[in-house]
Design an enzyme around this catalytic site. Structure first.
Site, PDB file in Angstrom:
ATOM      1  CG  HIS A   1      -1.885  -1.107   1.276  1.00  0.00           C
ATOM      2  ND1 HIS A   1      -2.992  -1.086   2.097  1.00  0.00           N
ATOM      3  CD2 HIS A   1      -1.959  -2.288   0.595  1.00  0.00           C
ATOM      4  CE1 HIS A   1      -3.692  -2.196   1.939  1.00  0.00           C
ATOM      5  NE2 HIS A   1      -3.084  -2.942   1.035  1.00  0.00           N
TER       6      HIS A   1
ATOM      7  CD  GLU B   1      -1.703   4.503   3.229  1.00  0.00           C
ATOM      8  OE1 GLU B   1      -2.811   5.071   3.214  1.00  0.00           O
ATOM      9  OE2 GLU B   1      -1.505   3.406   2.643  1.00  0.00           O
TER      10      GLU B   1
ATOM     11  CB  CYS C   1      -6.247  -0.320   5.342  1.00  0.00           C
ATOM     12  SG  CYS C   1      -4.569  -1.010   5.262  1.00  0.00           S
TER      13      CYS C   1
ATOM     14  CB  CYS D   1      -1.621   1.517   5.956  1.00  0.00           C
ATOM     15  SG  CYS D   1      -1.400   0.646   4.402  1.00  0.00           S
TER      16      CYS D   1
END
Length: 149
Positions: A54, A56, A84, A87
């Site tokens: 992801h 991040e 999420c 993350c």
């Protein structure tokens, strides 16, 4: 760390989200800022076949590797969309001191139900560990996600 232009940094994160979308990845981008510099990253889940890639997490990984550090204590992280739980856990464990969120998911919708970063902070008893802000470039980011689907 000196003062930063959050609009410019969020614009950079949005550029990363656009790049991710164009590459066939999920349309998310993030920027991490420390005294050592700035790193912008995008989601790479599809292109790397890595479900943890992801934006991040990629920004945290890239910054730590680039600067040879194992903590991002006090860093600022800007992301185009609310992180999420995976993350956000990584953000907390890296020591990021401030998080700026461009857009948020609709609370109550699948797959995360009532999740918010603030709810997770409360559940963990870590509300004082990080500052959370939003609404930087809210209109252009909302337009981007409306068009990106």
């Amino acid at each position: 760390m000196q003062a930063v232009d959050q609009d410019q940094l969020m614009s950079e994160a949005l550029d990363m989200a656009r790049e991710a979308l164009a590459a066939g990845d999920h349309p998310f981008g993030s920027v991490v800022v420390t005294a050592s510099g700035t790193v912008a990253e995008r989601n790479r889940v599809v292109s790397t076949s890595d479900p943890t890639a992801h934006s991040e997490v990629m920004a945290l990984r890239t910054a730590a590797a680039r600067w040879g550090i194992d903590s991002l204590r006090g860093a600022l992280l800007l992301t185009t969309f609310e992180p999420c739980p995976m993350c956000f856990g990584a953000i907390l464990e890296a020591g990021v001191g401030a998080l700026v969120i461009g857009a948020r998911r609709t609370v109550g919708e699948a797959p995360l139900g009532d999740y918010t970063v603030e709810a997770l902070l409360g559940l963990l008893g870590r509300a004082g560990d990080i500052t959370v802000a939003q609404d930087v470039l809210a209109a252009p980011i909302a337009e981007f996600y409306a068009a990106a689907g």
